[in-house]
Motif scaffolding. Structure first.
Motif, PDB file in Angstrom:
ATOM      1  N   ALA A 190       0.841  -1.202   0.000  1.00  0.00           N
ATOM      2  CA  ALA A 190       0.000   0.000   0.000  1.00  0.00           C
ATOM      3  C   ALA A 190       0.872   1.246   0.000  1.00  0.00           C
ATOM      4  O   ALA A 190       0.601   2.216  -0.730  1.00  0.00           O
ATOM      5  N   ALA A 191       1.941   1.238   0.804  1.00  0.00           N
ATOM      6  CA  ALA A 191       2.841   2.392   0.869  1.00  0.00           C
ATOM      7  C   ALA A 191       3.534   2.630  -0.467  1.00  0.00           C
ATOM      8  O   ALA A 191       3.608   3.769  -0.962  1.00  0.00           O
ATOM      9  N   LEU A 192       4.037   1.567  -1.071  1.00  0.00           N
ATOM     10  CA  LEU A 192       4.765   1.723  -2.332  1.00  0.00           C
ATOM     11  C   LEU A 192       3.833   2.143  -3.465  1.00  0.00           C
ATOM     12  O   LEU A 192       4.205   2.958  -4.325  1.00  0.00           O
ATOM     13  N   SER A 193       2.606   1.621  -3.484  1.00  0.00           N
ATOM     14  CA  SER A 193       1.670   2.024  -4.539  1.00  0.00           C
ATOM     15  C   SER A 193       1.198   3.466  -4.345  1.00  0.00           C
ATOM     16  O   SER A 193       0.913   4.176  -5.320  1.00  0.00           O
ATOM     17  N   ILE A 194       1.129   3.943  -3.092  1.00  0.00           N
ATOM     18  CA  ILE A 194       0.815   5.354  -2.842  1.00  0.00           C
ATOM     19  C   ILE A 194       1.909   6.243  -3.439  1.00  0.00           C
ATOM     20  O   ILE A 194       1.630   7.263  -4.078  1.00  0.00           O
ATOM     21  N   LEU A 195       3.161   5.839  -3.249  1.00  0.00           N
ATOM     22  CA  LEU A 195       4.262   6.595  -3.864  1.00  0.00           C
ATOM     23  C   LEU A 195       4.166   6.568  -5.387  1.00  0.00           C
ATOM     24  O   LEU A 195       4.362   7.585  -6.057  1.00  0.00           O
ATOM     25  N   THR A 196       3.849   5.393  -5.926  1.00  0.00           N
ATOM     26  CA  THR A 196       3.792   5.244  -7.381  1.00  0.00           C
ATOM     27  C   THR A 196       2.740   6.146  -8.002  1.00  0.00           C
ATOM     28  O   THR A 196       2.934   6.719  -9.072  1.00  0.00           O
ATOM     29  N   THR A 197       1.602   6.277  -7.332  1.00  0.00           N
ATOM     30  CA  THR A 197       0.522   7.102  -7.868  1.00  0.00           C
ATOM     31  C   THR A 197       0.665   8.575  -7.513  1.00  0.00           C
ATOM     32  O   THR A 197      -0.076   9.408  -8.034  1.00  0.00           O
ATOM     33  N   THR A 198       1.593   8.895  -6.632  1.00  0.00           N
ATOM     34  CA  THR A 198       1.816  10.290  -6.247  1.00  0.00           C
ATOM     35  C   THR A 198       2.836  10.969  -7.143  1.00  0.00           C
ATOM     36  O   THR A 198       2.709  12.151  -7.471  1.00  0.00           O
ATOM     37  N   PHE A 199       3.877  10.212  -7.548  1.00  0.00           N
ATOM     38  CA  PHE A 199       4.978  10.802  -8.302  1.00  0.00           C
ATOM     39  C   PHE A 199       4.967  10.308  -9.748  1.00  0.00           C
ATOM     40  O   PHE A 199       4.803   9.127 -10.016  1.00  0.00           O
ATOM     41  N   ARG A 200       5.182  11.243 -10.667  1.00  0.00           N
ATOM     42  CA  ARG A 200       5.214  10.948 -12.097  1.00  0.00           C
ATOM     43  C   ARG A 200       6.415  10.058 -12.429  1.00  0.00           C
ATOM     44  O   ARG A 200       7.509  10.255 -11.918  1.00  0.00           O
ATOM     45  N   GLU A 201       6.203   9.074 -13.325  1.00  0.00           N
ATOM     46  CA  GLU A 201       7.297   8.191 -13.713  1.00  0.00           C
ATOM     47  C   GLU A 201       8.404   8.985 -14.389  1.00  0.00           C
ATOM     48  O   GLU A 201       8.163   9.877 -15.192  1.00  0.00           O
ATOM     49  N   GLY A 202       9.642   8.642 -14.042  1.00  0.00           N
ATOM     50  CA  GLY A 202      10.799   9.368 -14.555  1.00  0.00           C
ATOM     51  C   GLY A 202      11.609   9.927 -13.409  1.00  0.00           C
ATOM     52  O   GLY A 202      11.705   9.324 -12.338  1.00  0.00           O
ATOM     53  N   ARG A 203      12.199  11.099 -13.603  1.00  0.00           N
ATOM     54  CA  ARG A 203      13.101  11.663 -12.599  1.00  0.00           C
ATOM     55  C   ARG A 203      12.414  11.865 -11.257  1.00  0.00           C
ATOM     56  O   ARG A 203      12.993  11.587 -10.194  1.00  0.00           O
ATOM     57  N   GLU A 204      11.156  12.335 -11.268  1.00  0.00           N
ATOM     58  CA  GLU A 204      10.432  12.622 -10.027  1.00  0.00           C
ATOM     59  C   GLU A 204      10.249  11.358  -9.195  1.00  0.00           C
ATOM     60  O   GLU A 204      10.527  11.332  -7.992  1.00  0.00           O
ATOM     61  N   ARG A 205       9.786  10.290  -9.858  1.00  0.00           N
ATOM     62  CA  ARG A 205       9.595   9.035  -9.124  1.00  0.00           C
ATOM     63  C   ARG A 205      10.930   8.404  -8.754  1.00  0.00           C
ATOM     64  O   ARG A 205      11.074   7.815  -7.682  1.00  0.00           O
ATOM     65  N   ASN A 206      11.935   8.499  -9.629  1.00  0.00           N
ATOM     66  CA  ASN A 206      13.243   7.930  -9.326  1.00  0.00           C
ATOM     67  C   ASN A 206      13.845   8.542  -8.069  1.00  0.00           C
ATOM     68  O   ASN A 206      14.483   7.860  -7.257  1.00  0.00           O
ATOM     69  N   LEU A 207      13.657   9.878  -7.911  1.00  0.00           N
ATOM     70  CA  LEU A 207      14.166  10.542  -6.719  1.00  0.00           C
ATOM     71  C   LEU A 207      13.490  10.002  -5.466  1.00  0.00           C
ATOM     72  O   LEU A 207      14.149   9.707  -4.462  1.00  0.00           O
ATOM     73  N   ALA A 208      12.157   9.845  -5.533  1.00  0.00           N
ATOM     74  CA  ALA A 208      11.430   9.305  -4.382  1.00  0.00           C
ATOM     75  C   ALA A 208      11.852   7.875  -4.083  1.00  0.00           C
ATOM     76  O   ALA A 208      12.083   7.496  -2.926  1.00  0.00           O
ATOM     77  N   LEU A 209      11.983   7.065  -5.135  1.00  0.00           N
ATOM     78  CA  LEU A 209      12.357   5.665  -4.933  1.00  0.00           C
ATOM     79  C   LEU A 209      13.815   5.517  -4.517  1.00  0.00           C
ATOM     80  O   LEU A 209      14.199   4.512  -3.926  1.00  0.00           O
ATOM     81  N   GLY A 210      14.638   6.522  -4.817  1.00  0.00           N
ATOM     82  CA  GLY A 210      16.019   6.487  -4.336  1.00  0.00           C
ATOM     83  C   GLY A 210      16.072   6.553  -2.819  1.00  0.00           C
ATOM     84  O   GLY A 210      16.791   5.788  -2.167  1.00  0.00           O
TER      85      GLY A 210
END
Length: 487
Positions: free
Chosen positions: A117-137
């Motif tokens: 649930a936490a990871l999917s919340i991040l996935t739907t909050t941040f746009r794929e690409g640099r924005e999501r990569n920064l969050a997933l870093g």
């Protein structure tokens, strides 16, 4: 519309929750001797104190992810966090080995609800690409450092207070996150034509994975070629096969097989399985080496991991930047090769090893390798995923790593024990608990794990796309949706 600070606060909340559940994978390790004395627990019960959490966590991730997609990710996140917090309290209050094992199982269930649930919340909050990569870093830093921090915190709390505090420490953090979640997290669910839950699929995959992990843990005690172990493995294979058949025929599959058409997602899960098997078990073996061979205290063992933890945290930001610039494949391959190199150094640890000349260099290399592996695996496991599949993709990447870790610990334990026994058999005067015999067994296990990590590097280099396609998305009412649906 959320304020500009909302995504950052969303990220902070879910990362804190992830760090908590990752930490609890290994926080018990350094406290096991104290638990054994206080509760009068047997060696087998001590093993299940760890396995009960891992088992329920690993096997329930996919059904939990589907629940979030269908009934609300924030709702499932809150339910998982509440269960995790309450069970942490019960863990600390456990009065017997049986009660502790039962409460650890509940804690694993809470973690299974919480993590995807936490990871999917991040996935739907941040746009794929640099924005999501920064969050997933930063997410990768929390995930990778959680295990090392768990050993550190477990040693410190056990030495200064008591083993119960390794669980009590979760309570104020859990209460804080529960209090702020309604204000900071937006509810989201998958855009599905129906809310039907795939009970047949959930039952078959849960039973299949449970039997598999149970077979792994039993094999360390009774052998891999016994009728019981082979029967359990066959039953697991049959249940997983039944799950695949159910999913192909289901109108509302728990795991839509179409997501495996995404090559980088599939490759990330394969390498995640191999990395979990190679890397997660290193903490288990290293803790045994430091405590049983070098005779470190629980506190000293925990402090020894600081170099590894700081290396992971420091290089996770570097990892996400490299993924953004040069792609997942190169970064992931490099991370797994560095992890393999560190495992070779662990295999060469001597009986009378010293921290700075033997452990410290390996810890630094391992920390860099883990940072360069965790982050791209998380990014790759979510690359190209539709919003409707965000939860199940999050659950899948967590499941493969957890199952890999369970298999790795079971296999590494068997290998180390087998070669320790063989060493004793051919060396007069050697004992199973002697430093030379234990170090020999650990060395063989580390070499095997290094080979698995190297195999993961080969898989990453061959299977991961160099430039996976990024779907175009637009923001509609604060939600990210595919561009073709936004028109």
């Amino acid at each position: 519309m959320p304020s500009p600070a909302r995504p950052r606060w969303t990220f902070a909340v879910v990362s804190l929750a992830l760090f908590m559940i990752t930490l609890d994978n290994l926080v018990v390790t350094t406290a096991l001797p104290s638990i054994r004395v206080d509760l009068g627990a047997s060696i087998q019960s001590l093993e299940w104190t760890v396995n009960a959490y891992t088992l329920s966590f690993a096997v329930l991730l996919l059904p939990a992810a589907a629940l979030g997609d269908r009934f609300g990710r924030r709702r499932v996140f809150v339910a998982g966090l509440a269960l995790f917090t309450v069970s942490s309290l019960l863990d600390g209050l456990a009065w017997s080995e049986g009660s502790l094992i039962a409460f650890r199982s509940l804690q694993g269930l809470g973690a299974a609800l919480l993590s995807p649930a936490a990871l999917s919340i991040l996935t739907t909050t941040f746009r794929e690409g640099r924005e999501r990569n920064l969050a997933l870093g930063i997410w990768g830093a929390a995930s990778g450092s959680g295990g090392a921090a768990g050993v550190l915190l477990g040693g410190a709390l056990t030495s200064s207070l008591s083993w119960s505090w390794i669980f009590f420490i979760n309570i104020p953090v859990g209460i804080l996150v529960l209090a702020i979640t309604p204000w900071l997290l937006r509810e989201s669910r998958a855009d599905l034509a129906h809310r039907t839950f795939d009970f047949a699929g959930a039952a078959s995959i849960t039973a299949g994975l449970m039997v598999l992990v149970y077979a792994m843990t039993r094999a360390t005690e009774h052998g891999w070629l016994t009728a019981e172990t082979l029967g359990l493995l066959a039953a697991s294979a049959a249940l997983v096969g039944a799950f695949v058949a159910i999913e192909f025929r289901s109108k509302a599959p728990l795991l839509p097989m179409r997501i495996f058409r995404l090559r980088t997602l599939t490759a990330s899960n394969i390498t995640g399985l191999l990395m979990g098997g190679a890397v997660f078990s290193q903490f288990f073996l290293l803790t045994l080496y430091m405590q049983q061979v070098l005779h470190y205290s629980a506190l000293k063992t925990g402090v020894a991991y600081i170099a590894l933890t700081l290396a992971i945290i420091s290089f996770s930001a570097v990892s996400q930047m490299l993924v953004t610039r040069i792609g997942i494949r190169r970064v992931l391959t490099t991370g797994l090769l560095l992890s393999a190199a560190a495992l070779v150094l662990y295999a060469r640890l001597p009986v009378h090893g010293s921290y700075f000349s033997d452990l410290f260099p390996a810890f630094l290399i391992s920390g860099v390798g883990l940072a360069l592996a965790f982050v791209p695996i998380s990014i790759g496991g979510l690359t190209g995923v539709r919003q409707a599949d965000a939860g199940i993709a999050s659950g899948l990447i967590n499941t493969t790593q957890q199952i890999g870790g369970a298999i790795g610990v079971a296999a590494a334990t068997t290998i180390a024990t087998t070669f320790t026994t063989r060493y004793v058999d051919v060396h007069t005067g050697a004992t199973p608990l002697g430093g030379a015999a234990l170090t020999h067994g650990f060395a063989i296990a580390f070499y095997v794990l290094a080979a698995v990590a190297a195999l993961g590097a080969v898989a990453a280099a061959v299977l991961v796309e160099s430039n996976p396609a990024v779907p175009e998305v637009e923001t509609v009412d604060g939600e990210l949706v595919p561009a073709e649906l936004a028109a």
